[in-house]
Design a protein around this motif. Structure first.
Motif, PDB file in Angstrom:
ATOM      1  N   TYR A 158       0.845  -1.198   0.000  1.00 58.28           N
ATOM      2  CA  TYR A 158       0.000   0.000   0.000  1.00 58.28           C
ATOM      3  C   TYR A 158       0.878   1.244   0.000  1.00 58.28           C
ATOM      4  CZ  TYR A 158      -3.911   3.033   1.323  1.00 58.28           C
ATOM      5  OH  TYR A 158      -4.871   4.007   1.362  1.00 58.28           O
ATOM      6  N   GLU A 159       0.414   2.310  -0.658  1.00 56.24           N
ATOM      7  CA  GLU A 159       1.196   3.543  -0.749  1.00 56.24           C
ATOM      8  C   GLU A 159       0.549   4.640   0.091  1.00 56.24           C
ATOM      9  OE1 GLU A 159       1.911   6.254  -4.442  1.00 56.24           O
ATOM     10  OE2 GLU A 159       3.267   4.548  -4.606  1.00 56.24           O
ATOM     11  N   ILE A 160       1.382   5.319   0.907  1.00 60.91           N
ATOM     12  CA  ILE A 160       0.905   6.438   1.726  1.00 60.91           C
ATOM     13  C   ILE A 160       1.820   7.633   1.502  1.00 60.91           C
ATOM     14  CG2 ILE A 160      -0.059   4.916   3.512  1.00 60.91           C
ATOM     15  CD1 ILE A 160       2.368   5.751   5.286  1.00 60.91           C
ATOM     16  N   LYS A 173       4.437   4.619  12.133  1.00 56.14           N
ATOM     17  CA  LYS A 173       3.126   4.345  12.711  1.00 56.14           C
ATOM     18  C   LYS A 173       2.090   4.937  11.755  1.00 56.14           C
ATOM     19  CE  LYS A 173       1.147   4.381  17.283  1.00 56.14           C
ATOM     20  NZ  LYS A 173       1.273   4.911  18.632  1.00 56.14           N
ATOM     21  N   VAL A 174       1.088   4.103  11.373  1.00 52.34           N
ATOM     22  CA  VAL A 174       0.088   4.518  10.390  1.00 52.34           C
ATOM     23  C   VAL A 174      -1.311   4.341  10.974  1.00 52.34           C
ATOM     24  CG1 VAL A 174      -0.817   4.072   8.070  1.00 52.34           C
ATOM     25  CG2 VAL A 174       1.622   3.815   8.509  1.00 52.34           C
ATOM     26  N   SER A 180      -3.232   7.566   7.163  1.00 55.94           N
ATOM     27  CA  SER A 180      -2.356   8.728   7.345  1.00 55.94           C
ATOM     28  C   SER A 180      -1.128   8.373   8.193  1.00 55.94           C
ATOM     29  CB  SER A 180      -3.111   9.892   7.966  1.00 55.94           C
ATOM     30  OG  SER A 180      -3.588   9.545   9.239  1.00 55.94           O
ATOM     31  N   TYR A 181      -0.026   9.050   7.892  1.00 57.38           N
ATOM     32  CA  TYR A 181       1.238   8.876   8.608  1.00 57.38           C
ATOM     33  C   TYR A 181       1.115   9.526   9.984  1.00 57.38           C
ATOM     34  CZ  TYR A 181       6.051  10.171   9.854  1.00 57.38           C
ATOM     35  OH  TYR A 181       7.229  10.355  10.518  1.00 57.38           O
ATOM     36  N   LEU A 182       1.471   8.784  11.051  1.00 56.30           N
ATOM     37  CA  LEU A 182       1.384   9.314  12.415  1.00 56.30           C
ATOM     38  C   LEU A 182       2.747   9.620  13.028  1.00 56.30           C
ATOM     39  CD1 LEU A 182      -1.415   7.010  13.858  1.00 56.30           C
ATOM     40  CD2 LEU A 182      -1.640   9.356  13.083  1.00 56.30           C
TER      41      LEU A 182
END
Length: 187
Positions: A158-160, A173-174, A180-182
């Motif tokens: 998966y791409e973020i 951490k997602v 979303s990036y955390l």
């Protein structure tokens, strides 16, 4: 069977042969006329959200939904195989039922699997997971303070979007609800 007075958030109702979970409810007693319950219901299978009003004291059919903590083992064709942590029974769950949770599902990870009469309804992950970035473009010198983002591919494929300073092989951490990036995770 239950009455509308027993409604609470999270309860699953069986209406017209479909399963609906109560997201919100409000008891209303107008000055004129009978009392009623205003609800917001979410279809367990399709995710569709509707508003529905019930007269007070009306009988509604409840459905028993069994939520179990299970461990994800492996993907078998189009099915994801989960194992019950208590009984060690294996349960194949279809790709459609797993849905977007598949983007953040790693082998041996725990998830909550909800079933109704033995049929899997949905898979619920924890609010956030720690996952590794397998590929991202290298950040340029001086790009670290601009607050920009770049695409990064996770170990699930998966791409973020992540900050420019992150490199490949970094654990992050997602948020499993919106991808979303955390933050970065230091080992």
């Amino acid at each position: 069977m239950a009455t509308t007075n027993d409604l609470k958030n999270g309860i699953v109702l069986k209406i017209d042969g479909q399963l609906w979970t109560v997201i919100e409810f409000q008891h209303v007693k107008p000055g004129k006329g009978g009392a009623f319950v205003r609800t917001k219901l979410k279809n367990v299978l399709s995710g569709k959200v509707v508003d529905r009003t019930f007269n007070a004291g009306l009988k509604v059919e409840t459905a028993t939904v069994d939520k179990r903590d299970m461990q994800y083992l492996y993907k078998d064709g189009t099915d994801y195989v989960f194992m019950d942590s208590a009984t060690f029974d294996q349960l194949p769950v279809s790709e459609v039922t797993v849905g977007d949770a598949a983007h953040f599902l790693l082998e041996n990870q725990n998830a909550l699997v909800a079933t109704h009469e033995g049929v899997p309804l949905y898979v619920e992950l924890p609010p956030s997971v720690v996952i590794e970035i397998t590929y991202t473009e290298p950040g340029l010198q001086g790009d670290r303070s601009t607050g920009g983002t770049k695409p990064a591919t996770l170990e699930t494929g998966y791409e973020i979007q992540v900050p420019l300073f992150l490199e490949a092989n970094t654990k992050v951490k997602v948020d499993t609800r919106d991808g979303s990036y955390l933050g970065r995770v230091n080992d």
